[in-house]
Each structure stands twice: as C-alpha cells, then as structure tokens.
Design an enzyme around this catalytic site. Sequence first.
Site, PDB file in Angstrom:
ATOM      1  N   ARG A 147      34.462  34.852  41.918  1.00  0.00           N
ATOM      2  CA  ARG A 147      33.990  33.526  41.513  1.00  0.00           C
ATOM      3  C   ARG A 147      34.928  32.497  42.147  1.00  0.00           C
ATOM      4  O   ARG A 147      36.103  32.788  42.390  1.00  0.00           O
ATOM      5  CB  ARG A 147      34.034  33.373  39.998  1.00  0.00           C
ATOM      6  CG  ARG A 147      33.194  34.383  39.233  1.00  0.00           C
ATOM      7  CD  ARG A 147      33.423  34.261  37.740  1.00  0.00           C
ATOM      8  NE  ARG A 147      32.630  35.229  36.988  1.00  0.00           N
ATOM      9  CZ  ARG A 147      33.069  36.446  36.635  1.00  0.00           C
ATOM     10  NH1 ARG A 147      34.292  36.833  36.967  1.00  0.00           N
ATOM     11  NH2 ARG A 147      32.298  37.270  35.959  1.00  0.00           N
ATOM     12  N   LYS A 171      37.010  36.186  33.781  1.00  0.00           N
ATOM     13  CA  LYS A 171      36.639  35.676  32.462  1.00  0.00           C
ATOM     14  C   LYS A 171      37.334  36.467  31.362  1.00  0.00           C
ATOM     15  O   LYS A 171      37.477  37.680  31.459  1.00  0.00           O
ATOM     16  CB  LYS A 171      35.118  35.760  32.273  1.00  0.00           C
ATOM     17  CG  LYS A 171      34.349  34.761  33.132  1.00  0.00           C
ATOM     18  CD  LYS A 171      32.865  34.829  32.834  1.00  0.00           C
ATOM     19  CE  LYS A 171      32.103  33.769  33.622  1.00  0.00           C
ATOM     20  NZ  LYS A 171      30.652  33.814  33.357  1.00  0.00           N
ATOM     21  N   HIS A 242      28.499  30.116  44.365  1.00  0.00           N
ATOM     22  CA  HIS A 242      28.148  31.444  43.852  1.00  0.00           C
ATOM     23  C   HIS A 242      27.293  32.247  44.836  1.00  0.00           C
ATOM     24  O   HIS A 242      27.125  33.454  44.662  1.00  0.00           O
ATOM     25  CB  HIS A 242      27.396  31.289  42.528  1.00  0.00           C
ATOM     26  CG  HIS A 242      28.027  32.041  41.390  1.00  0.00           C
ATOM     27  ND1 HIS A 242      29.354  31.914  41.033  1.00  0.00           N
ATOM     28  CD2 HIS A 242      27.498  32.952  40.537  1.00  0.00           C
ATOM     29  CE1 HIS A 242      29.607  32.695  40.003  1.00  0.00           C
ATOM     30  NE2 HIS A 242      28.502  33.343  39.682  1.00  0.00           N
ATOM     31  N   ARG A 245      28.961  35.173  46.390  1.00  0.00           N
ATOM     32  CA  ARG A 245      29.130  36.252  45.395  1.00  0.00           C
ATOM     33  C   ARG A 245      27.834  37.060  45.284  1.00  0.00           C
ATOM     34  O   ARG A 245      27.857  38.289  45.286  1.00  0.00           O
ATOM     35  CB  ARG A 245      29.513  35.631  44.056  1.00  0.00           C
ATOM     36  CG  ARG A 245      29.681  36.615  42.890  1.00  0.00           C
ATOM     37  CD  ARG A 245      30.243  35.842  41.700  1.00  0.00           C
ATOM     38  NE  ARG A 245      30.135  36.558  40.438  1.00  0.00           N
ATOM     39  CZ  ARG A 245      31.033  37.436  39.991  1.00  0.00           C
ATOM     40  NH1 ARG A 245      32.076  37.760  40.734  1.00  0.00           N
ATOM     41  NH2 ARG A 245      30.888  38.022  38.813  1.00  0.00           N
ATOM     42  N   HIS A 268      31.809  42.247  35.830  1.00  0.00           N
ATOM     43  CA  HIS A 268      30.780  42.118  34.795  1.00  0.00           C
ATOM     44  C   HIS A 268      31.113  43.037  33.615  1.00  0.00           C
ATOM     45  O   HIS A 268      31.390  44.214  33.808  1.00  0.00           O
ATOM     46  CB  HIS A 268      29.401  42.507  35.340  1.00  0.00           C
ATOM     47  CG  HIS A 268      28.814  41.493  36.263  1.00  0.00           C
ATOM     48  ND1 HIS A 268      27.825  41.794  37.179  1.00  0.00           N
ATOM     49  CD2 HIS A 268      29.063  40.164  36.414  1.00  0.00           C
ATOM     50  CE1 HIS A 268      27.494  40.703  37.853  1.00  0.00           C
ATOM     51  NE2 HIS A 268      28.233  39.710  37.404  1.00  0.00           N
ATOM     52  N   TYR A 277      20.831  42.444  40.755  1.00  0.00           N
ATOM     53  CA  TYR A 277      20.905  42.561  42.208  1.00  0.00           C
ATOM     54  C   TYR A 277      20.041  43.702  42.744  1.00  0.00           C
ATOM     55  O   TYR A 277      19.655  43.685  43.903  1.00  0.00           O
ATOM     56  CB  TYR A 277      22.360  42.720  42.650  1.00  0.00           C
ATOM     57  CG  TYR A 277      23.193  41.517  42.302  1.00  0.00           C
ATOM     58  CD1 TYR A 277      22.976  40.294  42.931  1.00  0.00           C
ATOM     59  CD2 TYR A 277      24.171  41.579  41.315  1.00  0.00           C
ATOM     60  CE1 TYR A 277      23.716  39.174  42.592  1.00  0.00           C
ATOM     61  CE2 TYR A 277      24.919  40.462  40.973  1.00  0.00           C
ATOM     62  CZ  TYR A 277      24.688  39.264  41.613  1.00  0.00           C
ATOM     63  OH  TYR A 277      25.418  38.152  41.270  1.00  0.00           O
TER      64      TYR A 277
END
Length: 296
Positions: A147, A171, A242, A245, A268, A277
């Site tokens: 990110r 995150k 993004h 990514r 994730h 994806y």
Amino acid sequence: MQDQLKDFIHFLVVEKGLASNTVVSYERDLKSYLLYLSKVEEISSLDAVSRSTIIQFLKFLTENGKSSKTIARHIASIRSFHQFLLREKVTTQDPTVHIDRPKQEQKLPQVMSVEEVQALLDSPDTSKVFGVRDKAMLELLYATGMRVSELISLNLSDVHLTMGFVRCVGKGNKERIIPLGTMAQNAITNYIEESRSQLLKKKTTDALFVNLYGNRLTRQGFWKILKKLTKEAGIEKELTPHTLRHSFATHLLENGADLRAVQEMLGHADISTTQIYTHVTKTRMKDVYSMFHPRA
C-alpha cells in the site's frame, strides 16, 4: 457524547492498535452520526438511541446520496461504537443488534496490463535526482504490492538489499516480510547511492523516500508524482496508488502463483479479500479468448 467518542478513539488506538487512517475513518463516521443524533433527533444520551433512530440516520445518509459502501462503513463504525459502550457499561443495550449491512455491488479492481506497467516504470527520467527516486518507488510498489501508506512509512533499515527483502508494517501494526526482485533491488540501490543524499541536503532522517525539502514523502506527494508519470507514459486509464497493488496481485495469479502466498504478501487478514483477484484473472481470460480465438 463527545467524551464517549474520545474514549472509543483512545480504545481503538491504544488497545486495538488500529492504523491511523482506519481510526480517522471511524472518527469521521461517528462525528457525523453524533451530529445527527444531537441536531436532528435531539438526543443527548446514547442510551436513548434505538434501532429505529439508527435506521433513520441510514435513511438520512441515503437521501443525501451516500453510496452503499459508505453506508456499510458507517454501520460498522456505529456497531463497534455501541458494542464498546455496552462493554464499558456506559449504555444498557446495543441498538445495532438487528441492523444488517446493505448488499454491495462487488466491483473488480482496475488492473494494468504488463505493457502499461512497463511503460509506467520506464517513465521516470533517471538522469535527474527525482527520476531516480520515482523509479525506485514504482519498482518497489510493483515488486511488493505494498500500500502507498506502507511505502512512505518505510525507513532505510526496513530494506535489506543484500538479502533481497523488505520489512513492511501494515494495517493493525502487523509486520510482514516481502521478497524483492532484481529490478526493484537495483532501482532502490541506485536511489540510495545516487539521489537520496542530494535530496536530504545535509538533513538527517530515517525515512527511505524523501521530498524536495528532505522530509518524508507524503501520500499527497506520491499521488501528484503518479498522475504526472501516468500522463508522461501515455496511459489513458485513471490510475490510483492502489492500481499497482492490484496489478501486482493479478499478474502473480495469472502466472500461477499460490493464492495463500499472494494473501501473505498483500497482508490480507482474510483470504476472501485476496480471492477478488481470481475473478479479475478469469475476466481477463475471457477477454483474451474473445479477442484471439477464431471462433469466439
């Protein structure tokens, strides 16, 4: 009610360790919610909030043109807030119990072709100090799927060029190690050895990527750079930070990468997030078939 919001934000930062962008999002949603409660519903105590009050707030958001995604985010913020208040015994009931999130249309992420990625990576003018830096940032993003917030947070000590990996904090302050390809390693090496010291101008900082003033590059700064380079590369798509990514993940899966490995590299928490994806690769496969098969 504002004091209770402050306590909740403190809980998110200190106890849950959420990323600053996530906390800002919670705070923004809840400020609009509390403003509605006080100004429209004239409620002064959170214990007086009912299920119908929240439904009226969601109706208010809808009437003001908010998307289902924005409304779903508000519901998540409000639910977390009321659950916190109940645990802390500030309130005696949770009015969000039987409120469902609206169904959201799943949009496939925009992905660049390999040729478009190459054009973008070739667009920085590496005869200039800024070009060397920009080349390193783009190569690093495409090599790792980071990110942009993670990219600009990198310090010199996070990049291990001889070992070929980068340490990234994502995150929820979760750390992950991502391998670096040769092209990215070379671009970062060139930047550190040739350009970074010139940009710093005798300043000292741990930041890997710095701006004209020798300070850590910001998200806004990167956004401007990307828009400029997209135009120079002749790419007509509206790229966002993004997009690289998304392209990283899709290109890996198209070339046979394991879904779990891609999940780990992207950071994730849930593999269902990564599975989007696989839908992209199937869609692209159909497009290729339609374009090139003689009897499609």
